[in-house]
Design a protein around this motif. Structure first.
Motif, PDB file in Angstrom:
ATOM      1  N   ARG A 250       0.832  -1.202   0.000  1.00 29.67           N
ATOM      2  CA  ARG A 250       0.000   0.000   0.000  1.00 29.67           C
ATOM      3  C   ARG A 250       0.872   1.261   0.000  1.00 29.67           C
ATOM      4  O   ARG A 250       0.553   2.248  -0.687  1.00 29.67           O
ATOM      5  CB  ARG A 250      -0.935  -0.005   1.208  1.00 29.67           C
ATOM      6  CG  ARG A 250      -2.065  -1.006   1.102  1.00 29.67           C
ATOM      7  CD  ARG A 250      -3.142  -0.777   2.161  1.00 29.67           C
ATOM      8  NE  ARG A 250      -2.641  -0.992   3.514  1.00 29.67           N
ATOM      9  CZ  ARG A 250      -2.604  -2.172   4.116  1.00 29.67           C
ATOM     10  NH1 ARG A 250      -3.008  -3.260   3.466  1.00 29.67           N
ATOM     11  NH2 ARG A 250      -2.175  -2.283   5.358  1.00 29.67           N
TER      12      ARG A 250
ATOM     13  N   ALA B 101       1.000   4.028  -3.216  1.00 31.15           N
ATOM     14  CA  ALA B 101       0.812   5.464  -3.014  1.00 31.15           C
ATOM     15  C   ALA B 101       2.050   6.239  -3.448  1.00 31.15           C
ATOM     16  O   ALA B 101       1.947   7.300  -4.091  1.00 31.15           O
ATOM     17  CB  ALA B 101       0.490   5.746  -1.549  1.00 31.15           C
TER      18      ALA B 101
ATOM     19  N   GLN C 202       2.533   7.016  -6.993  1.00 33.49           N
ATOM     20  CA  GLN C 202       1.668   8.110  -7.441  1.00 33.49           C
ATOM     21  C   GLN C 202       2.093   9.449  -6.835  1.00 33.49           C
ATOM     22  O   GLN C 202       1.361  10.424  -6.904  1.00 33.49           O
ATOM     23  CB  GLN C 202       0.223   7.788  -7.067  1.00 33.49           C
ATOM     24  CG  GLN C 202      -0.307   6.531  -7.742  1.00 33.49           C
ATOM     25  CD  GLN C 202      -1.665   6.087  -7.199  1.00 33.49           C
ATOM     26  OE1 GLN C 202      -2.199   6.671  -6.262  1.00 33.49           O
ATOM     27  NE2 GLN C 202      -2.225   5.047  -7.800  1.00 33.49           N
TER      28      GLN C 202
ATOM     29  N   GLN D 176       2.736  10.061  -3.572  1.00 39.12           N
ATOM     30  CA  GLN D 176       2.239  10.292  -2.214  1.00 39.12           C
ATOM     31  C   GLN D 176       3.037   9.437  -1.223  1.00 39.12           C
ATOM     32  O   GLN D 176       2.990   8.210  -1.301  1.00 39.12           O
ATOM     33  CB  GLN D 176       0.747   9.937  -2.130  1.00 39.12           C
ATOM     34  CG  GLN D 176      -0.125  10.708  -3.101  1.00 39.12           C
ATOM     35  CD  GLN D 176      -0.127  12.204  -2.822  1.00 39.12           C
ATOM     36  OE1 GLN D 176      -0.113  12.624  -1.662  1.00 39.12           O
ATOM     37  NE2 GLN D 176      -0.123  13.002  -3.874  1.00 39.12           N
TER      38      GLN D 176
ATOM     39  N   GLU E  97       1.844   7.452   3.412  1.00 39.74           N
ATOM     40  CA  GLU E  97       1.735   6.108   3.964  1.00 39.74           C
ATOM     41  C   GLU E  97       3.105   5.579   4.389  1.00 39.74           C
ATOM     42  O   GLU E  97       3.211   4.860   5.390  1.00 39.74           O
ATOM     43  CB  GLU E  97       1.074   5.158   2.967  1.00 39.74           C
ATOM     44  CG  GLU E  97       0.811   3.754   3.485  1.00 39.74           C
ATOM     45  CD  GLU E  97      -0.169   3.686   4.651  1.00 39.74           C
ATOM     46  OE1 GLU E  97      -0.341   2.569   5.201  1.00 39.74           O
ATOM     47  OE2 GLU E  97      -0.765   4.725   5.030  1.00 39.74           O
TER      48      GLU E  97
END
Length: 490
Positions: free
Chosen positions: A439, A443, A446, A448, A451
């Motif tokens: 996960r 993220a 992309q 991000q 996390e």
């Protein structure tokens, strides 16, 4: 930082000096403040301001002396010949805040003479996995490499698909592998004496006080390796690629590639998709550690005074060292003292978890609810979830074992507080499960990194129930879902 670049003083045949090949437009991934403070990195304003450039290979600070190490190794049980740092550079060695030598090793930073068929780069997904796993090991209290931070870039890297190039500044107490000695005896045997002296003086100086320093050093490596692998077994960790070039002489976990933490307990679990025979399955790790050391030790017969008898005596403590550390650790995970009766109860528990394919980490942590459910609501949920998966027959077996466990604790006259402290201190709530890492990777790909930051905070204190956790952080795969193996491509 307090530089102590000693490796570069060795014979130049052991390495190749070169600068990193910069990544294109590196940007921050995550920075490890704990490691920065440990190294004294955070005390230097210029280093802090330029950490992305440093890890991206754009800026080489004064005091860094980058080099690529030569080493060899056995891979999957076969002699692989010369290997070496094919995409990494030992940038510097420094004394940390405990006066312990630490290597700063930049990974993913371009071609070296040892790259063979590789491109010298690393991709974001493997970089994040290594970054988070090293940090997880620190939180778990298990010796391993860690990292100062990582960056992502616009440098394209081809694997199964085109991916973003990344780099990580790995920090370890040593990057000398068993394979270094294999390289020396194959390609420059006259250097073995000097290199052995360096290993002893740098990493095992206490062995100099022994009547036979070389034998004392070899036995110390054997014992540390046994303890390291026992620690892996206790936390349910599978390294995945225990080649001789991936094991450190200091007994500190190195090279997080296709690793994994056990979820549904299956001792035969293979977590490396390239391991077609199961050589490096979780249950085989203790035996493979012994095999690697048995391959490594005979090289020292080139040194005066080292005989086969010497080496046999050095290797002999491996099994006892492993078993003692593992068995004591297993009893601590149940909050009971080490004894034959304790071990019988512990192995019954392990067999039950295996027979019912229960979650390894959650099952141990759920023991808190068995001992003191009223004070541990989170663990009570884990226990109820576990029991809900059991058949009627298995539930009866569990109830019988739980009853005998509580009776045994009562016989020991240990207070509930003592047992609870042991259970909390030896059974983590959180490990880096594969889905957690994935996960964070999804993220990050992309753009991000929130996390990654959340998992970093979560894994800083893995033995404590935390508000920032989600249900997914402790949820295992379905009982009938295979635990997916991890690719070596990175």
């Amino acid at each position: 930082m307090r530089y102590q670049n000693t490796y570069i003083t060795l014979d130049p045949r052991l390495y190749h000096r070169q600068p990193p090949t910069p990544l294109k437009d590196p940007t921050p991934g995550h920075f490890n403040q704990q490691v920065a403070d440990q190294l004294g990195f955070s005390n230097d304003d210029e280093l802090m301001a330029r950490w992305v450039e440093i890890i991206g290979g754009i800026y080489v600070p004064e005091g860094f002396e980058p080099l690529a190490m030569a080493y060899a190794g056995h891979q999957f049980g076969q002699w692989a010949g010369q290997l070496g740092d094919g995409r990494g550079l030992l940038m510097a060695q420094v004394l940390d805040d405990n006066d312990q030598l630490q290597d700063l090793h930049l990974k993913g930073i371009g071609l070296t003479p040892y790259s063979r068929m590789g491109d010298g780069r690393a991709v974001l997904r493997s970089t994040i996995r290594e970054y988070l796993c090293g940090h997880a090991f620190r939180g778990l209290g298990v010796r391993a490499s860690n990292a100062l931070g990582f960056v992502v870039s616009e440098t394209p890297v081809r694997r199964e698909r085109m991916e973003a190039g990344a780099a990580l500044m790995r920090v370890a107490d040593s990057h000398i592998r068993l394979g270094h000695v294999e390289w020396i005896t194959s390609y420059a045997p006259e250097l073995l004496g000097e290199f052995t002296d360096y290993m002893i003086d740098t990493y095992y100086p206490e062995c100099r006080e022994q009547d036979q320093p070389i034998a004392a050093f070899l036995q110390a490596v054997v014992k540390r390796t046994a303890r390291m692998i026992a620690d892996w077994q206790l936390i349910g960790f599978a390294h995945g690629v225990m080649n001789t070039d991936n094991l450190s002489i200091t007994g500190s976990t190195l090279d997080f590639g296709p690793f994994g933490f056990m979820e549904r307990f299956n001792p035969g679990w293979i977590n490396n998709h390239s391991d077609h025979t199961g050589r490096y399955a979780y249950q085989n790790q203790p035996a493979i550690g012994h095999w690697n050391l048995n391959v490594w030790l005979p090289h020292f017969m080139h040194l005066e005074g080292v005989t086969r008898e010497t080496l046999a005596e050095c290797l002999a403590p491996y099994e006892a060292s492993f078993m003692q550390h593992y068995q004591q650790g297993l009893c601590r995970k149940l909050g009971i003292p080490h004894s034959s009766e304790s071990l019988s109860l512990a192995f019954e528990f392990m067999t039950f978890v295996e027979d019912n394919t229960l979650d390894y980490t959650n099952s141990f942590r759920a023991l808190l609810a068995v001992v003191a459910s009223s004070n541990h609501p989170f663990e009570t949920i884990l226990l109820n979830t576990m029991q809900a998966e059991l058949s009627a027959e298995a539930l009866l077996i569990w109830q019988d074992w739980s009853s005998r466990y509580l009776d045994y604790l009562a016989q020991l006259a240990r207070s509930t507080e003592q047992v609870v402290d042991d259970l909390k201190g030896n059974n983590p709530v959180y490990v880096l499960r594969n889905d957690m890492a994935q996960r964070a990777i999804t993220a990050a790909e992309q753009g991000q990194f929130d996390e990654v930051a959340r998992l970093y905070e979560l894994l800083t204190s893995p033995y404590k129930v935390q508000d920032i956790a989600t249900d997914l952080d402790t949820t295992p795969p379905a009982p009938d879902a295979p635990q997916m193996p991890i690719s070596c491509s990175s």
